[in-house]
Each structure stands twice: as C-alpha cells, then as structure tokens.
Enzyme design. Structure first.
Site: not given
Ligand code: NAD
Ligand code: TYD
Length: 356
Positions: A16, A90, A107, A134-136, A159-160, A163, A216
């Site tokens: 993101i 994160a 972290t 996150t909504d989690e 994780y959640s 957060k 899953y």
């Molecule tokens: P991601 O795992 O793709 O990226 C995380 C980034 O943080 C990476 O570039 C990593 O190198 C960096 N990082 C990790 N540990 C670090 C540290 N100790 N110091 C500095 N940098 C560090 O994650 P994402 O999916 O892009 O999520 C970004 C944020 O958005 C997170 O805070 C996550 O909780 C939140 N978020 C994600 C989602 C989703 O669907 N992916 C949804 C809602 C909120």
């Molecule tokens: P994920 O992308 O890991 O996001 P989050 O756990 O943060 O919601 O998973 C999205 C949904 O998909 C979650 O219900 C778990 C499921 N899932 C699978 O069924 N198979 C997989 O290989 C993965 C990675 C996730």
C-alpha cells in the site's frame, strides 16, 4: 487543508505504501518531498517505485531504516525537517503472525511507539501523524452488520492484536500530548505490487503457473475487498482534510466469500492468459486445505462517515478492480519475476547494509 513540505512515509516500499507514494506524486498536485523510511524486509521492494524514483528525482528519497530503532527514526525526522507522517510500516500477514508473533510486537507496537515519540518531540513543526490501520482490530462479524468507528476493539490474531495496540498508543499520544493525529481502519486491499503471500496475488500467480490454489477451510470467510488506489485516495483525503483527532473506517462495499474471490480470479486468468496445458479451467486447481487457527469469519465496513465528511467513495467495483488487477500481474512480468526469484533482495543487499 494541510500542505506538507516534507512527508515521512513509513513502509513505502510495501504494497500500500508504494501505491500511496505514486498516488501522491502523480494524482494530488503535491509539491513537496517524500522520504520513504523502510527497513526493506522481505515485504519491501524498492523496484515497486523505480518509476517514481526516475520521475521525481530528489523529491523522492528512499531511506533504509528500521522503526524499531528509536534514534534512527528521530534522526530521519530531524534531518529531513519532517512536518507530516503517514505510517504504513508493519508486519502485515496474519499467517506469519501465527507462526512468529515476536516481530509483530516489535515492529507494530514498539516501532509505532518510537515514531509517535519522535513526532511528538518535533512539537509545532509536526502538522499531522496519520496512522494506517486495519478493520481486523474489530474482530469478527456474524452474517449481519458492519464495523464502524464506534465498534469496540476485539482482535483475535497476533497481527490484529498488535495493530490494535498501536491504534491505542496513537490515540493516547493525541489525547495526552496533543499530537495532531488521524487514524484510518481499512478493509482488505488488492491491486498492483502486492506481495504474493496474500490471497489475491498468490492466487493470480499460482493460477498463471498452473500451481495449486490453497483455500483455507470451506472458503466461506467473507472479506470486504477494496482496490488499493481507492484506499490511497481515502488516506490522502483524511491526511490533508480531516479534523485533528478523527478516525475513519474505509471499505469497498464489496463483500465476497474467499471461494468466490478465487473462482473469479480463475475465470479472469482463463480469459486473459494462455490456457493451461491440460486444457482444464484454472478452478480445477483449487484445493481446500486446513483452516487458519482463529480464522475470523466476516469483515465488512460501514464507510458512511468518510463519505459524509470528506465525500470519499470507492471508484472501482469488483468487476473493474479484479480485471485490471489480473491484467497488471500479467503485464508486469519484470516485477513478478523479481519477487518470485528473490532478485529484489539481492539488489537490496548490494545497495544497502544488511538489516541489523
Ligand atoms: P506490506 O507487508 O506489503 O508492507 C509493509 C512494509 O513495511 C514493507 O515495505 C516493509 O519492508 C516495511 N517494514 C516492515 N517492518 C519494518 C520496520 N521494522 N521498520 C521499517 N519498515 C518496516 O504491508 P501492506 O499490505 O502494504 O500494509 C501497510 C499498512 O496498511 C500496514 O500497517 C497494514 O496493517 C495496513 N493495512 C493493510 C491492509 C491490506 O489489505 N494489506 C488493509 C488495511 C490496513
Ligand atoms: P489474506 O490475504 O491473508 O488477508 P487477511 O488474513 O488479512 O484477511 O487472506 C484473505 C482471506 O483469504 C482470509 O480469510 C484467509 C484466506 N486465505 C486462503 O484461503 N488461502 C490463502 O492461501 C491465503 C493467503 C488466504
């Protein structure tokens, strides 16, 4: 309207964060500088911003740094005269948090604390700390209802829980020390540059290669899928226009069961890529595997507050969003190959000291 001169984006080499930095430079009229503070863990890929580094020169700085290191964080904020923080960094994957929760505590909780402390020390120079969450944190819904800004916290995974702790710390710094703060809690994102451990890119890349697609349990868990570009737009609207202290829930009004997401991806890959050698549809690759422990059943967001206050609404629907995403992974073979092969990590070790 806040106009930042020097924005610190943490985790900007991740999924993101990299989309956000590109969005801010290309879509918002932003004229300042962005310092991308990222430890470049397995999830951080500097190649995700190659185009930005080329196009925006000195206005984009990639600084390898770890938010667990309080002095590195403080030094970066002072050196670049930071007046705004958008905090993405994160550990972000639920499955990894089940296997190894330590890094999530260090972290997500301690790292966020270090950033809040350093931001607070900058006093009036700091216009805003925007905390991305996150909504989690709200736990799991039954078949009915939505999460909103007033839903009590009830996290289930390491994780959640980490957060949730970071959200509470951020709000405590606002309430106790007057740190200017906004918070967003967003649903599941999908789109370009997502690391293929998460459901959508994992399924696209495995389906392309004819590998098994692990779902899953029965695949009946529901997530509210939002295109990352819509999330980035929402964050920018909040960071620049929301009142100090506000929290917003962000979602796509796009609830889907996992099995339906995977089936849709299979159909799109069948439509857009060469057929499998076997001639079978990609849905034949689906394998139901053991369920995730503590697997939340359903997430869904009521995003009416951000719609009413800031006029934000998603621009992608499921059809346009998933189709353009599958097409992106097909068209960006250099990126997917560098991730699959681990080549980007070689680049990191050649260009930066090894992470402490
Ligand atoms: P991601 O795992 O793709 O990226 C995380 C980034 O943080 C990476 O570039 C990593 O190198 C960096 N990082 C990790 N540990 C670090 C540290 N100790 N110091 C500095 N940098 C560090 O994650 P994402 O999916 O892009 O999520 C970004 C944020 O958005 C997170 O805070 C996550 O909780 C939140 N978020 C994600 C989602 C989703 O669907 N992916 C949804 C809602 C909120
Ligand atoms: P994920 O992308 O890991 O996001 P989050 O756990 O943060 O919601 O998973 C999205 C949904 O998909 C979650 O219900 C778990 C499921 N899932 C699978 O069924 N198979 C997989 O290989 C993965 C990675 C996730």
């Amino acid at each position: 309207m806040r106009a930042f001169k020097n924005l610190l984006v943490t985790g900007g080499a991740g999924f993101i964060g990299s989309n956000f930095i590109r969005h801010v430079f290309r879509k918002t009229g932003f004229t300042g500088r962005i310092v991308n503070f990222d430890a470049l863990t397995y999830a951080g890929n500097p190649h995700s911003l190659d185009d930005v580094a080329t196009a925006f020169g000195e206005r984009y700085v990639l600084l390898r740094g770890d938010i667990r290191d309080a002095s590195a964080v403080r030094e970066a904020m002072n050196r670049f005269d930071i007046d705004g923080v958008v905090h993405f960094a994160a550990e972000s994957h639920v499955d990894r948090s089940i296997v190894g929760p330590d890094a999530f505590v260090q972290t997500n909780i301690v790292g966020t604390f270090n950033l809040l402390q350093a931001a607070r020390e900058r006093g009036g120079a700091m216009q805003l700390f925007h905390h991305v969450s996150t909504d989690e944190v709200f736990g799991s819904l039954g078949p009915e209802g939505w999460f909103s800004e007033t839903t009590p916290y009830s996290p289930h995974s390491p994780y959640s829980a980490s957060k949730a702790a970071s959200d509470h710390l951020a709000r405590a710094f606002h309430d106790t020390y007057g740190l200017p703060l906004t918070v967003t809690n967003c649903s599941n994102n999908y789109g370009p540059y997502q690391f293929p451990e998460k459901l959508v890119p994992l399924m696209i890349m495995n389906a392309l290669e004819g590998k098994g697609l692990p779902v899953y349990g029965k695949g009946l868990n529901v997530r509210d899928w939002l295109h990352v570009e819509d999330h980035c737009d929402a964050i920018w609207q909040v960071a620049t226009r929301a009142a100090d202290g506000q929290t917003y829930c962000i979602g796509g009004h796009n609830e889907m069961r996992n099995i339906d997401v995977v089936t849709r991806i299979c159909a799109l890959v069948d439509e857009l890529a060469a057929p499998l050698a076997s001639g079978e549809p990609r849905s034949s690759l689906i394998k139901h595997v053991a369920d995730r422990p503590g697997h939340d059943l359903r997430y869904a967001i009521d995003a009416s507050k951000i719609a009413a206050d800031l006029g934000w609404k998603p621009s992608f629907d499921a059809d346009s969003g998933f189709k353009s995403t599958v097409r992106w992974y097909l068209d960006n073979v250099a990126w997917t190959d560098s991730v699959r092969s681990g080549e980007y990590q070689k680049w990191i070790s050649e260009n930066y000291e090894t992470r402490k």
